[in-house]
Design a protein around this motif. Structure first.
Motif, short mmCIF file in Angstrom:
data_model
loop_
_atom_site.label_atom_id
_atom_site.label_comp_id
_atom_site.label_asym_id
_atom_site.label_seq_id
_atom_site.Cartn_x
_atom_site.Cartn_y
_atom_site.Cartn_z
N ALA A 1 25.96 9.12 1.21
CA ALA A 1 25.11 8.80 2.35
C ALA A 1 24.72 10.08 3.08
CB ALA A 1 25.84 7.86 3.30
N THR A 2 23.45 10.17 3.50
CA THR A 2 22.96 11.41 4.12
C THR A 2 23.38 11.53 5.58
OG1 THR A 2 20.88 10.37 4.81
CG2 THR A 2 20.95 11.38 2.61
N ARG A 3 23.82 10.45 6.18
CA ARG A 3 24.26 10.43 7.58
C ARG A 3 23.11 10.71 8.56
NH1 ARG A 3 28.47 12.68 4.73
NH2 ARG A 3 30.44 11.53 4.83
N PHE A 4 21.90 10.35 8.15
CA PHE A 4 20.79 10.37 9.08
C PHE A 4 20.51 8.94 9.53
CE2 PHE A 4 20.12 14.41 6.83
CZ PHE A 4 20.09 15.26 7.93
N CYS A 5 19.66 8.82 10.53
CA CYS A 5 19.59 7.57 11.28
C CYS A 5 19.07 6.38 10.48
CB CYS A 5 18.71 7.80 12.51
SG CYS A 5 18.48 6.33 13.53
N ARG B 1 20.08 12.33 13.71
CA ARG B 1 21.37 12.12 13.09
C ARG B 1 21.94 10.75 13.43
NH1 ARG B 1 24.80 17.16 14.97
NH2 ARG B 1 23.78 16.59 16.94
N ASP B 2 22.68 10.20 12.50
CA ASP B 2 23.31 8.90 12.71
C ASP B 2 24.27 8.97 13.90
OD1 ASP B 2 23.90 6.26 12.21
OD2 ASP B 2 25.45 6.70 10.75
N GLY B 3 24.15 7.99 14.80
CA GLY B 3 25.03 7.93 15.96
C GLY B 3 24.46 8.53 17.22
N GLU B 4 23.32 9.24 17.12
CA GLU B 4 22.70 9.79 18.31
C GLU B 4 22.12 8.67 19.16
OE1 GLU B 4 22.46 12.96 19.44
OE2 GLU B 4 23.75 13.65 17.79
N ALA B 5 22.03 8.90 20.48
CA ALA B 5 21.53 7.88 21.40
C ALA B 5 20.09 7.47 21.06
CB ALA B 5 21.61 8.40 22.84
N ALA B 6 19.30 8.42 20.55
CA ALA B 6 17.90 8.13 20.23
C ALA B 6 17.74 7.44 18.88
CB ALA B 6 17.10 9.43 20.23
N PRO C 1 17.92 2.78 13.65
CA PRO C 1 17.84 2.77 12.18
C PRO C 1 16.80 1.81 11.61
CG PRO C 1 19.82 1.65 12.94
CD PRO C 1 19.22 2.30 14.14
N ASP C 2 16.30 0.87 12.41
CA ASP C 2 15.42 -0.17 11.88
C ASP C 2 13.94 0.11 12.09
OD1 ASP C 2 17.56 -1.90 11.02
OD2 ASP C 2 17.93 -2.33 13.13
N THR C 3 13.60 1.18 12.80
CA THR C 3 12.20 1.44 13.10
C THR C 3 11.56 2.34 12.05
OG1 THR C 3 10.68 2.30 14.78
CG2 THR C 3 12.78 3.44 14.52
N LEU C 4 10.23 2.29 11.97
CA LEU C 4 9.51 3.17 11.06
C LEU C 4 9.42 4.60 11.59
CD1 LEU C 4 6.53 0.91 9.90
CD2 LEU C 4 8.53 1.59 8.58
N PHE C 5 9.65 4.75 12.90
CA PHE C 5 9.66 6.09 13.48
C PHE C 5 11.06 6.67 13.35
CE2 PHE C 5 10.52 9.07 16.91
CZ PHE C 5 9.46 9.95 16.78
N GLN C 6 11.17 7.73 12.56
CA GLN C 6 12.45 8.40 12.37
C GLN C 6 12.31 9.88 12.71
OE1 GLN C 6 15.41 7.01 11.61
NE2 GLN C 6 14.42 4.99 11.66
N TYR C 7 13.20 10.35 13.55
CA TYR C 7 13.15 11.75 13.96
C TYR C 7 13.32 12.70 12.77
CZ TYR C 7 13.18 10.63 18.94
OH TYR C 7 12.84 10.18 20.19
N HIS C 8 14.14 12.31 11.81
CA HIS C 8 14.34 13.20 10.67
C HIS C 8 13.06 13.31 9.84
CE1 HIS C 8 16.86 15.57 8.03
NE2 HIS C 8 16.32 14.95 6.99
#
Length: 334
Positions: A46-50, A292-297, A300-307
């Protein structure tokens, strides 16, 4: 499209056409092998991103497809390369080795990162890191080759030897991640894969900053030392204090060597593309932290991903850095 038209395009844009063909082959192989491997099997790495991990061929669709930014940038560079391989004062304006490697490096980042986010496997993660290391090492060795007038043969020998050794070490480490020092710093372990993924990655970035600071400030040591140290401290995320200290000492040493053995000054115009590239990378580094996974922002279910946004910004940075490299116009001996 007629056969003559395609033949002419192939003749004038051969690198572009061959790259498209390779991309198609890789896409087919991805689907064929994926059906019987990561599409059905459990997540291996797992990459551990959101982004939420999905079932099927592509585990993180948004994070995976955003890597087309790098691939498109590479294809644009190849498309705009001169069709005739005529010698030029600036090798990045030729239709040969150096712009091709830069473009391939950009596409390698995209392919490798797609493999990591698409498959969530150990080999995909290794592809991601080797792609990033391939690209980030190129400016360092290219600058050295220009400063010290290396032949193309010497450049290729150094560049590909270093990349091969790095890739082998990283691939081995991804499957055999040995602990080198149990209590290294801040109660954290020093693992084998950190040699390539933390130290060499950061070392290449810092050395590139030193090289450009040398050229832009006319070899002023204070800037050559200060800029990589500031970058190391401000852009590092969650790394042990000892790692930062080791890198800073190495940057000081490299800056001093290049200051007292400067070779030739490379004259390039930083306005505006170098600053655009640096700006995109810094903004990308900031948004990476939110992805990153676990950040307040994190959602995981949205199409907008910071990464995914990190991929877009750094892909644009690659393009702007290319535009900066092609501004080199002459050299001055020290």
């Amino acid at each position: 499209m007629s056969q003559m038209t395609f033949a002419r395009i192939y003749e004038e844009k051969r690198s572009f056409v061959l790259s498209l063909a390779v991309l198609v082959v890789l896409a087919i192989l991805y689907v064929v092998f994926g059906q019987s491997n990561w599409a059905e099997g459990p997540v291996e790495s797992a990459t551990r991103f959101c982004e939420k991990i999905s079932d099927g061929l592509i585990k993180e669709p948004v994070n995976a497809f955003s890597n087309f930014t790098y691939i498109i940038v590479g294809l644009v560079i190849l498309w705009n390369m001169p069709s005739k391989q005529e010698a030029a004062a600036n090798p990045m304006l030729e239709g040969g080795l150096y712009p091709t490697l830069f473009a391939v490096g950009s596409m390698y980042i995209g392919i490798g990162s797609f493999a990591m986010h698409g498959t969530n496997t150990n080999w995909g993660t290794s592809m991601d890191w080797t792609g990033m290391l391939f690209f980030i090492s190129f400016p360092v060795y290219y600058n050295l080759s220009r400063q010290f007038q290396w032949s193309d043969k010497l450049f290729m020998s150094v560049f590909f030897t270093m990349f091969f050794l790095t890739a082998v070490l990283d691939t081995y480490a991804s499957n055999n991640n040995h602990v080198l020092i149990e209590n290294f710093s801040d109660s954290k372990k020093l693992r084998l894969n950190q040699i390539t993924r933390d130290y060499m990655w950061s070392l290449y970035i810092g050395t590139w900053i030193i090289q450009e600071a040398k050229n832009l400030t006319q070899n002023r040591l204070v800037w050559m030392i200060a800029l990589p140290l500031v970058a190391c401290v401000t852009l590092s995320v969650g790394v042990p204090v000892m790692q930062i200290l080791i890198l800073c000492v190495m940057f000081v040493g490299i800056a001093m060597v290049l200051h007292f053995k400067p070779g030739q000054t490379l004259v390039r115009n930083p306005n505006p593309h170098l600053w655009y590239g640096v700006g995109c990378y810094v903004v990308g580094n900031i948004v990476w932290r939110f992805g990153r996974d676990g950040e307040a922002a994190c959602n995981p279910d949205t199409l907008f991903q910071y990464h995914a946004l990190w991929h877009v910004f750094t892909g644009l940075a690659v393009y702007f850095f290319y535009r900066y490299f092609i501004t080199e116009n002459n050299q001055k001996s020290h």
